[in-house]
Design an enzyme around this catalytic site. Structure first.
Site, mmCIF file in Angstrom:
data_model
loop_
_atom_site.group_PDB
_atom_site.id
_atom_site.type_symbol
_atom_site.label_atom_id
_atom_site.label_comp_id
_atom_site.label_asym_id
_atom_site.label_seq_id
_atom_site.Cartn_x
_atom_site.Cartn_y
_atom_site.Cartn_z
ATOM 1 N N CYS A 186 19.916 34.815 -4.663
ATOM 2 C CA CYS A 186 19.409 33.614 -3.970
ATOM 3 C C CYS A 186 19.272 33.814 -2.463
ATOM 4 O O CYS A 186 18.620 33.013 -1.796
ATOM 5 C CB CYS A 186 20.317 32.429 -4.233
ATOM 6 S SG CYS A 186 20.463 32.049 -5.969
ATOM 7 N N HIS A 238 19.569 26.800 0.924
ATOM 8 C CA HIS A 238 19.251 27.221 -0.442
ATOM 9 C C HIS A 238 19.546 26.049 -1.377
ATOM 10 O O HIS A 238 20.599 25.412 -1.285
ATOM 11 C CB HIS A 238 20.089 28.446 -0.815
ATOM 12 C CG HIS A 238 20.060 28.764 -2.266
ATOM 13 N ND1 HIS A 238 18.890 28.790 -2.987
ATOM 14 C CD2 HIS A 238 21.060 29.051 -3.159
ATOM 15 C CE1 HIS A 238 19.164 29.086 -4.248
ATOM 16 N NE2 HIS A 238 20.468 29.242 -4.372
ATOM 17 N N ASN A 256 17.341 25.143 -9.204
ATOM 18 C CA ASN A 256 17.661 26.335 -8.406
ATOM 19 C C ASN A 256 16.648 27.429 -8.755
ATOM 20 O O ASN A 256 16.661 27.953 -9.869
ATOM 21 C CB ASN A 256 19.090 26.791 -8.726
ATOM 22 C CG ASN A 256 19.508 28.026 -7.946
ATOM 23 O OD1 ASN A 256 18.684 28.684 -7.316
ATOM 24 N ND2 ASN A 256 20.787 28.345 -8.001
HETATM 25 N N1 ACO Z 1 26.450 18.920 -19.409
HETATM 26 C C1 ACO Z 1 27.595 18.292 -19.684
HETATM 27 N N2 ACO Z 1 28.796 18.809 -19.449
HETATM 28 C C2 ACO Z 1 28.839 20.034 -18.890
HETATM 29 C C3 ACO Z 1 27.664 20.751 -18.580
HETATM 30 C C4 ACO Z 1 26.435 20.147 -18.860
HETATM 31 N N3 ACO Z 1 25.251 20.745 -18.600
HETATM 32 N N4 ACO Z 1 28.011 21.927 -18.031
HETATM 33 C C5 ACO Z 1 29.349 21.963 -17.997
HETATM 34 N N5 ACO Z 1 29.834 20.817 -18.526
HETATM 35 C C6 ACO Z 1 31.241 20.418 -18.699
HETATM 36 C C7 ACO Z 1 32.177 21.601 -18.732
HETATM 37 O O1 ACO Z 1 32.247 22.126 -20.028
HETATM 38 C C8 ACO Z 1 33.459 20.952 -18.293
HETATM 39 O O2 ACO Z 1 34.017 20.281 -19.376
HETATM 40 P P1 ACO Z 1 35.620 20.299 -19.604
HETATM 41 O O3 ACO Z 1 36.203 19.640 -18.389
HETATM 42 O O4 ACO Z 1 35.783 19.529 -20.860
HETATM 43 O O5 ACO Z 1 35.986 21.738 -19.710
HETATM 44 C C9 ACO Z 1 33.024 19.909 -17.277
HETATM 45 O O6 ACO Z 1 31.626 19.667 -17.561
HETATM 46 C C10 ACO Z 1 33.154 20.351 -15.830
HETATM 47 O O7 ACO Z 1 32.570 21.655 -15.701
HETATM 48 P P2 ACO Z 1 32.508 22.401 -14.326
HETATM 49 O O8 ACO Z 1 31.833 23.719 -14.512
HETATM 50 O O9 ACO Z 1 33.864 22.375 -13.700
HETATM 51 O O10 ACO Z 1 31.546 21.401 -13.511
HETATM 52 P P3 ACO Z 1 31.187 21.415 -11.997
HETATM 53 O O11 ACO Z 1 31.379 20.090 -11.417
HETATM 54 O O12 ACO Z 1 31.781 22.610 -11.278
HETATM 55 O O13 ACO Z 1 29.589 21.650 -12.039
HETATM 56 C C11 ACO Z 1 27.956 23.373 -11.679
HETATM 57 C C12 ACO Z 1 29.055 22.830 -12.607
HETATM 58 C C13 ACO Z 1 26.871 22.348 -11.575
HETATM 59 C C14 ACO Z 1 27.428 24.666 -12.293
HETATM 60 C C15 ACO Z 1 28.552 23.635 -10.277
HETATM 61 O O14 ACO Z 1 29.753 24.339 -10.402
HETATM 62 C C16 ACO Z 1 27.628 24.403 -9.384
HETATM 63 O O15 ACO Z 1 26.599 23.917 -8.976
HETATM 64 N N6 ACO Z 1 28.026 25.629 -8.969
HETATM 65 C C17 ACO Z 1 27.259 26.398 -8.045
HETATM 66 C C18 ACO Z 1 26.138 27.121 -8.712
HETATM 67 C C19 ACO Z 1 25.351 27.878 -7.658
HETATM 68 O O16 ACO Z 1 25.344 27.496 -6.513
HETATM 69 N N7 ACO Z 1 24.730 28.980 -7.990
HETATM 70 C C20 ACO Z 1 24.024 29.653 -6.900
HETATM 71 C C21 ACO Z 1 23.924 30.995 -7.049
HETATM 72 S S1 ACO Z 1 22.848 31.286 -8.369
HETATM 73 C C22 ACO Z 1 22.079 32.799 -8.035
HETATM 74 O O17 ACO Z 1 22.355 33.413 -7.067
HETATM 75 C C23 ACO Z 1 21.059 33.311 -9.077
#
Ligand code: ACO
Length: 315
Positions: A113, A241, A271
């Site tokens: 990214c 980003h 993203n």
């Molecule tokens: N729908 C519903 N529930 C979900 C989903 C979904 N799509 N995805 C995960 N959950 C659930 C999980 O299973 C978890 O359930 P549990 O508590 O029963 O175990 C709960 O939601 C919380 O999951 P987390 O992963 O902790 O959720 P979080 O608030 O961290 O959000 C996310 C996840 C959106 C991926 C976030 O962490 C994020 O945006 N991270 C950064 C990603 C990023 O910036 N990537 C950039 C680099 S990418 C690149 O370079 C190619």
């Protein structure tokens, strides 16, 4: 070293829009969860379009807006992790499609990214040793090819698209203040390559990447501002980003950046990795939000791990 400025930008996204409701029919998720946790409402996915198609259209738009012809281009870099072919590179495919000169460097750059920022900085270095004074920098991804449709934590995040910038390098322009870095780490984010025997799908520890991003963005901003000898108020626009709306919201709150000085299009595109920053730049230029003389602080982070900030001016 002489500096670069952005002269013209362009973009291209595929036709097909994938909504959160569409994804809720494939994996156990909901529009409410995706919107609240990420700010994403729709993303574009390639169907008939190739990665090269996206690059060509974005680059043609950028050249037209810059008023620069292909024979004036001194180097071409495509930042990407999802090209049509490993060889020829996306940049060589683009060179062929556009008819760019053959005595220049055209190559791909993989910094996930942060790729577009790495490419801008690399282009500044390259143009200092080129007799031609314009460079073509493209960020393009067809990430829908790398999605694991059984992983609801990642399949909702990513979209396809391309953004391009024609940059100009002139004698006497100061080099663009930049703070870029990497730390090799495959635990947070990984896409397997041919040497692994694994399918090339995105694996990510979202929570750890989120934490990494929230710590890294302010560090990049502070370092660039310090190098430039500027404060937040001196910057005309901030471009982040587009990985998660909450990451952007935390940064703008920390630095008290007013709404008219930053921009989010993650709701529409998700993203798009290396394409996300130039997609924003292109929309901003088209809307007249950035004009010649505008100073834009661009910040990115991504797999690798990679990160960076750069203060870039529009010509
Ligand atoms: N729908 C519903 N529930 C979900 C989903 C979904 N799509 N995805 C995960 N959950 C659930 C999980 O299973 C978890 O359930 P549990 O508590 O029963 O175990 C709960 O939601 C919380 O999951 P987390 O992963 O902790 O959720 P979080 O608030 O961290 O959000 C996310 C996840 C959106 C991926 C976030 O962490 C994020 O945006 N991270 C950064 C990603 C990023 O910036 N990537 C950039 C680099 S990418 C690149 O370079 C190619």
């Amino acid at each position: 070293m002489n500096g670069i400025k952005i002269r013209g930008t362009g973009r291209c996204v595929p036709e097909k829009t994938v909504t959160n409701e569409d994804l809720a029919r494939i994996v156990d998720t909901s529009d409410e969860w995706i919107t609240t946790r990420t700010g994403i409402r729709t993303r574009r996915h390639c169907t008939t379009e190739t990665h090269t198609d996206l690059c060509v259209k974005a680059a043609e738009d950028a050249l037209a807006r810059a008023g620069v012809s292909t024979d004036e281009i001194g180097a071409c870099i495509v930042a990407t992790v999802s090209p049509d072919t490993l060889v020829p590179s996306a940049a060589c495919c683009l060179q062929s499609a556009l008819g760019l000169p053959q005595d220049i460097l055209c190559f791909d750059l993989n910094a996930a990214c942060t790729g577009f920022l790495f490419a801008l900085h690399t282009m500044e270095c390259l143009l200092n040793s080129s007799p031609r004074k314009y460079g073509l920098v493209v960020g393009a991804e067809a990430l829908s090819r790398l999605i694991d449709w059984e992983d609801r934590g990642t399949c909702i995040l990513f979209g396809d698209g391309a953004g391009a910038a024609v940059v100009e390098c002139r004698e006497g322009w100061p080099s663009s203040p930049a703070a870029l870095g990497c730390r090799g780490d495959d635990a947070l984010l990984r896409v397997a390559g041919p040497g692994t025997g694994e399918p090339p799908l995105i694996h990510m520890d979202g929570t750890k990447v989120f934490k990494f991003a929230v710590e890294t963005v302010p560090q990049c901003m502070d370092q660039v501002l310090q190098k430039a000898g500027l404060s937040v108020e001196d910057v005309d626009f901030f471009v982040f980003h587009q990985a998660n709306a909450r990451i952007i919201d935390l940064a703008v709150r920390k630095y008290h950046i007013p709404p008219e000085k930053y921009y989010k299009n993650i709701a529409d595109y998700g993203n798009t990795s290396a394409a996300s920053i130039p997609l924003v730049l292109s929309e901003l230029q088209e809307q007249g939000e950035v004009v010649p003389g505008s100073r834009v602080l661009v910040v990115g982070f991504g797999g690798g791990l990679t990160w960076g900030g750069m203060l870039i001016e529009f010509a």
